[in-house]
Design an enzyme around this catalytic site. Sequence first.
Site, mmCIF file in Angstrom:
data_model
loop_
_atom_site.group_PDB
_atom_site.id
_atom_site.type_symbol
_atom_site.label_atom_id
_atom_site.label_comp_id
_atom_site.label_asym_id
_atom_site.label_seq_id
_atom_site.Cartn_x
_atom_site.Cartn_y
_atom_site.Cartn_z
ATOM 1 N N SER A 1 -43.421 116.906 -19.292
ATOM 2 C CA SER A 1 -42.728 115.821 -19.985
ATOM 3 C C SER A 1 -43.337 114.495 -19.554
ATOM 4 C CB SER A 1 -41.238 115.831 -19.655
ATOM 5 O OG SER A 1 -40.656 114.642 -20.163
ATOM 6 N N HIS B 1 -44.639 117.642 -23.934
ATOM 7 C CA HIS B 1 -43.272 117.300 -24.348
ATOM 8 C C HIS B 1 -43.133 115.782 -24.353
ATOM 9 C CE1 HIS B 1 -38.919 118.203 -24.674
ATOM 10 N NE2 HIS B 1 -38.736 117.154 -23.891
ATOM 11 N N ASP C 1 -40.603 112.648 -25.114
ATOM 12 C CA ASP C 1 -39.192 112.266 -25.240
ATOM 13 C C ASP C 1 -39.071 110.924 -25.939
ATOM 14 O OD1 ASP C 1 -37.688 114.373 -23.731
ATOM 15 O OD2 ASP C 1 -39.087 113.768 -22.161
ATOM 16 N N MET D 1 -36.694 108.110 -27.417
ATOM 17 C CA MET D 1 -35.307 107.643 -27.228
ATOM 18 C C MET D 1 -35.115 106.305 -27.928
ATOM 19 S SD MET D 1 -34.924 108.310 -23.171
ATOM 20 C CE MET D 1 -35.463 109.841 -22.417
ATOM 21 N N HIS E 1 -39.212 115.507 -28.721
ATOM 22 C CA HIS E 1 -37.771 115.671 -28.497
ATOM 23 C C HIS E 1 -37.103 114.357 -28.877
ATOM 24 C CE1 HIS E 1 -34.460 116.206 -25.156
ATOM 25 N NE2 HIS E 1 -33.957 116.153 -26.376
ATOM 26 N N MET F 1 -34.273 111.979 -29.131
ATOM 27 C CA MET F 1 -32.949 111.568 -28.644
ATOM 28 C C MET F 1 -32.603 110.253 -29.324
ATOM 29 S SD MET F 1 -33.504 112.658 -24.681
ATOM 30 C CE MET F 1 -35.263 112.800 -24.916
ATOM 31 N N MET G 1 -30.682 121.904 -23.231
ATOM 32 C CA MET G 1 -30.743 120.882 -22.177
ATOM 33 C C MET G 1 -30.029 121.391 -20.932
ATOM 34 S SD MET G 1 -32.487 118.431 -23.434
ATOM 35 C CE MET G 1 -32.315 117.326 -22.018
ATOM 36 N N ASP H 1 -35.064 122.273 -20.671
ATOM 37 C CA ASP H 1 -35.498 120.902 -20.360
ATOM 38 C C ASP H 1 -34.495 120.259 -19.416
ATOM 39 O OD1 ASP H 1 -36.451 118.280 -20.408
ATOM 40 O OD2 ASP H 1 -36.021 117.962 -22.538
HETATM 41 C C1 DX5 Z 1 -34.383 114.004 -20.402
HETATM 42 C C2 DX5 Z 1 -35.638 114.496 -21.064
HETATM 43 C C3 DX5 Z 1 -36.483 115.358 -20.231
HETATM 44 C C4 DX5 Z 1 -36.975 114.735 -18.946
HETATM 45 C C5 DX5 Z 1 -37.040 115.850 -17.971
HETATM 46 O O1 DX5 Z 1 -33.606 113.413 -21.355
HETATM 47 O O2 DX5 Z 1 -35.308 115.233 -22.238
HETATM 48 O O3 DX5 Z 1 -37.577 115.890 -20.985
HETATM 49 O O4 DX5 Z 1 -38.227 114.108 -19.044
HETATM 50 O O5 DX5 Z 1 -37.308 115.303 -16.728
HETATM 51 P P1 DX5 Z 1 -37.173 116.136 -15.381
HETATM 52 O O6 DX5 Z 1 -38.160 117.290 -15.485
HETATM 53 O O7 DX5 Z 1 -37.537 115.134 -14.355
HETATM 54 O O8 DX5 Z 1 -35.763 116.619 -15.283
HETATM 55 ZN ZN ZN Z 2 -36.951 116.210 -23.300
#
Ligand code: DX5
Ligand code: ZN
Length: 220
Positions: A8, A32, A34, A36, A65, A67, A136, A174
């Site tokens: 990620s 991956h 993220d 947001m 992903h 969010m 999650m 994740d």
């Molecule tokens: C959190 C993200 C994850 C995050 C995971 O909202 O969806 O992908 O980057 O980070 P770690 O591996 O540090 O928990």
């Molecule tokens: Zn994620």
Amino acid sequence: MPARIAPSLLAADFARLAEEVGRVEPHVDLLHLDVMDGHFVPNLSFGMPVIESLRAVTDLYFDCHLMVTNPISLFEPLAGAGANLVTIHIEVHPDPTRAAEKARELGLDFGLVIDPGTPFEAVAPFVELCDLLLLMAVQPGFGGQAFIPEVLPKMETARKFIDSAGLNTDIEIDGGITPETARRARDAGADVFVAGTAIFRAPDPVAAVERLRTAVDGME
Ligand code: DX5
Ligand code: ZN
């Protein structure tokens, strides 16, 4: 299915993204990303310009992903920026049928995400629309949180459902992934392992990927 490792990018050094990705690229299976919006989750990360710039420096499969509160509006620009898969939260679209159709029209793979507190039953009717189901193991929005073990029975339920329906939907986990939690998730049925902190905050990210791989591949 063989286990796949997905770093990620959220935990990488944003001033050196190409270098961070290039270092792990030969050792991982996908990336991956993220995305947001500061609204669905109380944090902002990155969007199309960053993804497009990364597309120019790597051939890795981009697992995006989302969010965000309005994920469907991002599908077209994400496809243009080089995304391969979009996953959206079931909490945002309780009936994601139209979203799945739209993703496929744009040539994107499609998946659904469920938060730790959302039961598997919320996504069950729609799993057949999905290339990937993301469970999650932390509250979405931030890296570096502790793995919530209550996701494991939900993972087992998802695995049984997918196998007994004869689907080839992948199951991704994740949040809070370490070699130890990855192994537990593998035993419960996960195929794809997202890890931010455990890879990019490790002194040697490549060695960290190999530790995760050993943990999930050992003692099948
Ligand atoms: C959190 C993200 C994850 C995050 C995971 O909202 O969806 O992908 O980057 O980070 P770690 O591996 O540090 O928990
Ligand atoms: Zn994620």
